[in-house]
Scaffold this motif. Sequence first.
Motif, short mmCIF file in Angstrom:
data_model
loop_
_atom_site.label_atom_id
_atom_site.label_comp_id
_atom_site.label_asym_id
_atom_site.label_seq_id
_atom_site.Cartn_x
_atom_site.Cartn_y
_atom_site.Cartn_z
N VAL A 220 -33.83 -107.80 15.83
CA VAL A 220 -33.07 -107.01 16.81
C VAL A 220 -31.70 -106.63 16.25
CG1 VAL A 220 -31.97 -107.06 19.09
CG2 VAL A 220 -34.27 -108.00 18.79
N ALA A 221 -31.01 -107.61 15.65
CA ALA A 221 -29.68 -107.35 15.09
C ALA A 221 -29.73 -106.28 14.00
CB ALA A 221 -29.09 -108.65 14.55
N THR A 222 -30.77 -106.33 13.18
CA THR A 222 -30.93 -105.32 12.13
C THR A 222 -31.09 -103.93 12.72
OG1 THR A 222 -31.95 -106.95 10.64
CG2 THR A 222 -32.36 -104.63 10.17
N ALA A 223 -31.90 -103.83 13.76
CA ALA A 223 -32.08 -102.53 14.42
C ALA A 223 -30.77 -102.05 15.05
CB ALA A 223 -33.17 -102.64 15.49
N LEU B 54 -22.02 -97.53 19.02
CA LEU B 54 -21.33 -98.40 18.07
C LEU B 54 -20.98 -99.74 18.70
CD1 LEU B 54 -18.92 -95.82 16.37
CD2 LEU B 54 -20.75 -97.10 15.23
N TRP B 55 -20.49 -99.69 19.93
CA TRP B 55 -20.07 -100.89 20.64
C TRP B 55 -21.24 -101.86 20.81
CZ3 TRP B 55 -15.81 -100.22 24.82
CH2 TRP B 55 -15.40 -101.46 25.33
N VAL B 56 -22.35 -101.36 21.31
CA VAL B 56 -23.54 -102.20 21.48
C VAL B 56 -24.08 -102.65 20.12
CG1 VAL B 56 -25.91 -102.27 22.33
CG2 VAL B 56 -24.14 -101.12 23.68
N GLY B 57 -24.08 -101.73 19.16
CA GLY B 57 -24.56 -102.08 17.83
C GLY B 57 -23.73 -103.17 17.19
N TRP B 58 -22.44 -103.22 17.53
CA TRP B 58 -21.54 -104.22 16.96
C TRP B 58 -21.95 -105.63 17.36
CZ3 TRP B 58 -17.60 -100.55 15.35
CH2 TRP B 58 -16.83 -100.99 14.27
N PHE B 59 -22.68 -105.78 18.45
CA PHE B 59 -23.18 -107.10 18.82
C PHE B 59 -24.14 -107.61 17.74
CE2 PHE B 59 -22.66 -106.48 23.71
CZ PHE B 59 -21.29 -106.40 23.54
N GLY B 60 -24.93 -106.69 17.17
CA GLY B 60 -25.79 -107.07 16.05
C GLY B 60 -24.99 -107.24 14.77
#
Length: 436
Positions: A45-48, A241-247
């Motif tokens: 999930v983090a990679t995605a 970007l914000w949500v992606g930064w969690f990964g």
Amino acid sequence: METSASRSLRASAALAAAGAIAFTTPAAAAAPSTIEPADTAWMIVATALVLMMTIPGLALFYSGMVRKKNVLATMAQSLAAVMLISILWVAFGYSLAFVGDGTWIGSLDRAFLAGMGMDSVHPGAKTIPESLFMLYQMTFAIITVALVAGSVADRMRFSAYLLFSIAWFIFVYVPLAHLIWGGGFLAQAGVVDFAGGLVVHLSAGTAGLVAALVMGRRQGYGSENLSPFDLSLAVVGTGLLWVGWFGFNGGSALGANAHAVMAILTTHLAACAGAVTWGALEWSTRRKPSVLGMISGAVAGLGTITPASGFVAPWHGLVIGALAGIICYWACTSLKHRFNYDDSLDVFGVHGVGGLTGTVLAGVFATAAIGGTTGLIEGNPKQLTAQLYGVAVTLVWSGGVTWGLLKLVSAFVPLRVSREHELEGLDISQHGEALQ
């Protein structure tokens, strides 16, 4: 009575079983699997999420802040980074960055993923498949290269961008990744960078500033209206970007654990504090808080907390985010106007200055109970010294090598489009397409 046919069948089954045991037992005995399903699921999930940060996140964020005639060209740069860097990472980037124990660079033992099996694990991520670790780190390399393009938006020739991106990846990103995350001399000196304050943000921001200075200002800079085409695209990009930064930050814990959750929490709080602070500064000085300012503050908070996110407590995230809003706002306004450089999308002001600030603050606020590292506040001034050393090396390496690579690329192809093509727009001149 047993017939000859049944004896033959039984013998065949016995041989097959013996062969299966001979095939599986040595591997199992030599390297028992430590792969954890929960960790693996989270890291997928983090990679995605991190890949989503480049396409569509950064592509929308950047294209929403350029003029209409350059939207597609700006998106093409992010897309190109994904395609090129993915292939180069598999070919040799991963191996040179994360395999081997060289002081300056790794080895080519994993070139084209040679020797990487289904159950292989990397020493730095023992509970997930090595192929997943490789893929996760690939997404970091992709977005770092893509970030640099924001500084020279609206004017860089696409062919020059491709050549520069390949060279910059090889000579800047890969060595820095090894120096800090792959066991190189900065790691040996005690420099900590949880998710990329130095490797990603400061290196990209410094490269962006050098590229902007080498290429010069856009036509009409300072005299014409260069306002964004569609800030709604930039807002959507910010959200991704914000949500992606969690990964990006949470995934850097390399497992589904409390460390990942703490990194995500500090990341979110820093983004909120950065957006509030930047908006408040605009409100007090310009009487209105702009949407562009708020999303810039959020990204500044995200970039600044990145190196510290796995080492600090939640309230530290609020402090770091607020400082990011103040310092990056100053860098994107006063500092930029003072030296009159055209960093088109403020890559240096947001990512470069943010990465530098967060790296230093990691040396101040690092808490042993969170990340096992003590900072200045807990009585370890040596950590702050190590962080400053890491900043200095990154600035010199990224800045100096970027300048040399730009000069080298310019010997083969012009870095900048012609004045006529710039006025016409890069969508038409570089790609033969345009928004209607």
